[in-house]
Design a protein around this motif. Sequence first.
Motif, short mmCIF file in Angstrom:
data_model
loop_
_atom_site.label_atom_id
_atom_site.label_comp_id
_atom_site.label_asym_id
_atom_site.label_seq_id
_atom_site.Cartn_x
_atom_site.Cartn_y
_atom_site.Cartn_z
N TYR A 1 1.00 -1.06 -0.15
CA TYR A 1 0.09 0.07 0.02
C TYR A 1 0.87 1.09 -0.10
O TYR A 1 1.75 1.39 0.36
CB TYR A 1 -0.91 0.07 1.26
CG TYR A 1 -2.02 -1.28 1.45
CD1 TYR A 1 -3.12 -1.00 0.49
CD2 TYR A 1 -1.77 -2.08 2.02
CE1 TYR A 1 -4.27 -1.70 0.40
CE2 TYR A 1 -2.79 -3.26 2.31
CZ TYR A 1 -3.98 -3.21 1.32
OH TYR A 1 -5.09 -4.09 1.22
N SER A 2 0.32 2.28 -0.63
CA SER A 2 1.12 3.60 -0.53
C SER A 2 1.11 4.09 0.79
O SER A 2 0.25 3.56 1.62
CB SER A 2 0.44 4.75 -1.49
OG SER A 2 -0.87 4.92 -0.87
N GLU A 3 2.01 4.95 0.99
CA GLU A 3 2.28 5.83 2.19
C GLU A 3 0.90 6.36 2.85
O GLU A 3 0.61 6.25 3.90
CB GLU A 3 3.34 6.84 2.19
CG GLU A 3 3.54 7.50 3.47
CD GLU A 3 4.85 8.40 3.33
OE1 GLU A 3 4.65 9.50 3.22
OE2 GLU A 3 5.90 8.28 3.23
N ASN A 4 0.17 7.24 1.88
CA ASN A 4 -1.04 7.55 2.25
C ASN A 4 -2.21 6.72 2.78
O ASN A 4 -2.75 6.60 3.78
CB ASN A 4 -1.71 8.51 1.20
CG ASN A 4 -0.99 10.00 0.92
OD1 ASN A 4 -0.44 10.41 1.95
ND2 ASN A 4 -0.94 10.34 -0.43
N GLU A 5 -2.23 5.60 1.98
CA GLU A 5 -3.11 4.38 2.37
C GLU A 5 -2.77 3.84 3.86
O GLU A 5 -3.77 3.51 4.52
CB GLU A 5 -3.07 3.44 1.34
CG GLU A 5 -3.82 4.02 0.00
CD GLU A 5 -3.46 2.86 -1.20
OE1 GLU A 5 -4.33 2.68 -2.09
OE2 GLU A 5 -2.51 2.29 -1.12
N LEU A 6 -1.46 3.49 3.95
CA LEU A 6 -1.04 3.07 5.51
C LEU A 6 -1.32 4.09 6.44
O LEU A 6 -1.90 3.69 7.54
CB LEU A 6 0.56 2.64 5.22
CG LEU A 6 0.83 1.50 4.55
CD1 LEU A 6 2.45 1.64 4.36
CD2 LEU A 6 0.29 0.26 4.96
N VAL A 7 -1.16 5.36 6.06
CA VAL A 7 -1.66 6.27 7.06
C VAL A 7 -2.92 6.31 7.36
O VAL A 7 -3.42 6.16 8.99
CB VAL A 7 -1.13 7.86 6.55
CG1 VAL A 7 -1.72 8.85 7.65
CG2 VAL A 7 0.26 8.07 6.72
N LYS A 8 -3.92 6.22 6.59
CA LYS A 8 -5.36 6.07 7.05
C LYS A 8 -5.71 4.72 7.23
O LYS A 8 -6.54 4.58 8.29
CB LYS A 8 -6.21 6.29 5.40
CG LYS A 8 -5.96 7.50 5.07
CD LYS A 8 -6.69 7.85 3.57
CE LYS A 8 -6.57 9.14 3.15
NZ LYS A 8 -7.30 9.22 1.68
N MET A 9 -5.06 3.59 7.00
CA MET A 9 -5.38 2.32 7.27
C MET A 9 -5.04 2.14 8.86
O MET A 9 -5.87 1.55 9.75
CB MET A 9 -4.75 1.23 6.55
CG MET A 9 -5.18 -0.24 6.86
SD MET A 9 -4.13 -1.14 5.65
CE MET A 9 -4.51 -0.65 3.94
N PHE A 10 -3.90 2.52 9.37
CA PHE A 10 -3.49 2.45 10.69
C PHE A 10 -3.79 3.58 11.52
O PHE A 10 -3.44 3.38 12.99
CB PHE A 10 -2.05 2.04 10.70
CG PHE A 10 -1.42 0.74 9.99
CD1 PHE A 10 -2.02 -0.43 10.71
CD2 PHE A 10 -0.61 0.80 8.90
CE1 PHE A 10 -1.79 -1.67 9.92
CE2 PHE A 10 -0.50 -0.53 8.41
CZ PHE A 10 -0.97 -1.46 8.80
N GLU A 11 -4.07 4.59 11.09
CA GLU A 11 -4.41 5.95 11.76
C GLU A 11 -3.34 6.45 12.58
O GLU A 11 -3.46 6.61 13.86
CB GLU A 11 -5.83 5.81 12.92
CG GLU A 11 -7.11 5.25 11.84
CD GLU A 11 -8.22 5.26 12.90
OE1 GLU A 11 -7.93 5.03 14.19
OE2 GLU A 11 -9.47 5.21 12.37
#
Length: 379
Positions: free
Chosen positions: A30-40
């Motif tokens: 996953y992209s950095e932005n996706e990981l940020v949203k996914m893991f909060e």
Amino acid sequence: MAQQTKVGMVKEKIKEWIVNGKVLPGEKIYSENELVKMFEVSRHTVRQAVGDLVHDGWLYREQGAGTFCSTQLIQGQPQSRRDAAGKTIGVITTYISDYIFPSIIKGIESYLTARGYSLTFACTDNDPEKEKQCIETMINHNIDGLIVEPTRSSSYNPNLHYYLEMEQKNIPYLMINQFYPQLNPVNIILDDEKGGYIATDHLIKQGHKKIIGLFKSDDLQGLNRMQGFIRAFRENNIPFFPDMFVTYTTEEKDFIYKLMTLLQDASTRPTAIVCYNDEVSLQVLNLLRDLKIKVPEQMSIVGYDDSYLAEASETKLTTVTHPKTDMGIEAAKWIVDAVEKRENEEFKNKQKVYDPKLVIRKSTSTVSRPAAERKQVII
């Protein structure tokens, strides 16, 4: 949740995906932005977690494409670092402090991370025993290349065999700021002899004749700057005098006391001081303030490195430039070319030498004549 716990949580979840086959070898994560949203979590947390996994061989980066699952996994575990797709460069400096070193490291990091390399840092505190420990750790972690700032470069170094061991293992290394002459390695340095010369010559051109040189003696940078200091006296036919040098080593930092004894008598004190670096210059400025000696009216000072400290005090320092960030970038370029078996045209002679410049600010001025001499002229 503590920052380190968040980083660990992200790392463990990504490793779980890899082990369970949710992300297959060679697949993009996953992209950095996706990981940020996914893991909060914060972007910094994601970057640190992904960087650790790249370093450990679980992931690798491709410039402009993203981050991918390692293609060489054995039963869900990464192979050794030298077999992993991502590569690690070690960086050993004498100090990691708020002086010029963060700028050098920033240059190294900006170039390497953009090309998918990981970095591991170590600091020797200018102690050969600590240097030994740093190099052993780097070799044991299977680094792919090493950038080193030598420790106590003015004397014999007992750790030379470690560098020879790296040569035998085909691990490229490069030295910055100075180098061990016995090894004759690829190196990036500043022309410190010229730096010491232009600093002193500037003061002589302003009419100063009694100038003290304050130099660190257990690093070649200090000895080379002293050599330039002496050359300026010779070429301008300025007479030498006793106590024109104040030297110190890493352990013996009593130069302020030595200097104070030379400044207390107004009739014999010098009119200018050339300092080893900007950090030392600030200590000298504080001493002069305590002794109520005005800068530059009664004493001129030249620093070295053109660091942020040169403009940190009320009296902005005249100082000699250091390439800092650019040196870091050049070091990173060479190490990447060496790891990837490419020739680097700039290092045909195994060396890149930067040309120092003088930045003139408010800490130097023309020498003031003694009051008695000024009265004689009026008569």
